[in-house]
Design a protein around this motif. Sequence first.
Motif, PDB file in Angstrom:
ATOM      1  N   ALA A   5      58.203   0.516  12.641  1.00 53.75           N
ATOM      2  CA  ALA A   5      59.444   1.157  13.051  1.00 53.75           C
ATOM      3  C   ALA A   5      60.448   1.189  11.911  1.00 53.75           C
ATOM      4  O   ALA A   5      61.171   2.167  11.728  1.00 53.75           O
ATOM      5  N   PHE A   6      60.487   0.110  11.118  1.00 48.84           N
ATOM      6  CA  PHE A   6      61.398   0.061   9.979  1.00 48.84           C
ATOM      7  C   PHE A   6      61.070   1.158   8.970  1.00 48.84           C
ATOM      8  O   PHE A   6      61.956   1.857   8.473  1.00 48.84           O
ATOM      9  N   ALA A   7      59.777   1.318   8.658  1.00 47.50           N
ATOM     10  CA  ALA A   7      59.363   2.350   7.697  1.00 47.50           C
ATOM     11  C   ALA A   7      59.714   3.742   8.212  1.00 47.50           C
ATOM     12  O   ALA A   7      60.149   4.613   7.443  1.00 47.50           O
ATOM     13  N   ALA A   8      59.545   3.957   9.522  1.00 48.57           N
ATOM     14  CA  ALA A   8      59.877   5.267  10.093  1.00 48.57           C
ATOM     15  C   ALA A   8      61.367   5.551   9.994  1.00 48.57           C
ATOM     16  O   ALA A   8      61.784   6.647   9.601  1.00 48.57           O
ATOM     17  N   LEU A   9      62.205   4.559  10.339  1.00 46.06           N
ATOM     18  CA  LEU A   9      63.648   4.737  10.272  1.00 46.06           C
ATOM     19  C   LEU A   9      64.112   4.937   8.837  1.00 46.06           C
ATOM     20  O   LEU A   9      64.967   5.788   8.554  1.00 46.06           O
ATOM     21  N   ALA A  10      63.542   4.158   7.917  1.00 47.00           N
ATOM     22  CA  ALA A  10      63.902   4.302   6.503  1.00 47.00           C
ATOM     23  C   ALA A  10      63.538   5.691   5.980  1.00 47.00           C
ATOM     24  O   ALA A  10      64.302   6.300   5.217  1.00 47.00           O
TER      25      ALA A  10
END
Length: 265
Positions: A238-243
């Motif tokens: 999820a972090f990679a997607a948001l970033a």
Amino acid sequence: MPGRCAKAWRRRADLLDWAGLAATTAGAALVYTLTGFGFAVLAAPLFLLLVDPPQAIQLVIVISTALSLFALPGLWRAVVPGLLLRLGLGSVAGLPLGLIAFRHADPVLVRAIVGATILGFAVLLGRRRHASGLSAPFAKRPGLEIATGTVSGIATALVGMAGPPVLIYLLLAGAPPQTVRATLLSFFAFAYAVTLASHAATVGIPAQTWLSSGILIPFALLGGLAGRPLGDRLGAQAFAALASLLLGAAGLYTLAAAAALVVHR
């Protein structure tokens, strides 16, 4: 009677402007503490719609400084001192190069190239995430960290964006979300504090801007309080997607700024 109506309308418009500033500040702060990046990308375009450009820029600087200092204490253990030092040294080395380029380069061309590059990396990261999971294409290396800091320093001088090069490097190197957030917030705390001091010492910061910052900072802290626990629970995927989404927004914003310069010409 018409005069009273006009005054009432102005008061209502002022209240709506303040509501917009407060909501933008809280929302951008929430995202900022989730990822360690994105406050200026999200807040600056909307601030520019509500206040004059010089005040909008200084509001972003003051609020970002306060927000970085507020968010850091809970992330100190995730900071990698050597990584932060190498990024900082690289940015100091890159800043003069960026200033030289800023004097001689076409600002429209520079913004267009930077925006397209950031957008391209956002697409690359998104496709890599879907195609091959979260495996890192390369290992973290001191030389690459100094080079990344140098690119960040150049980008800061050219387009005022220090975050994208560092975020791209950390994501490609497969750094954990906590390390990415802690590194970016530490990096920004230093960069924004120096920028704030430079503004205060050179161009000056009007009393109205300080007052407006004082009113908006509590909204930033509320957004930061909401974002901190969410960020601690945010998984790597999820972090990679948001970033990647934030990088895409940064690229689009920079391209839009280049288009605006073309229109003004």
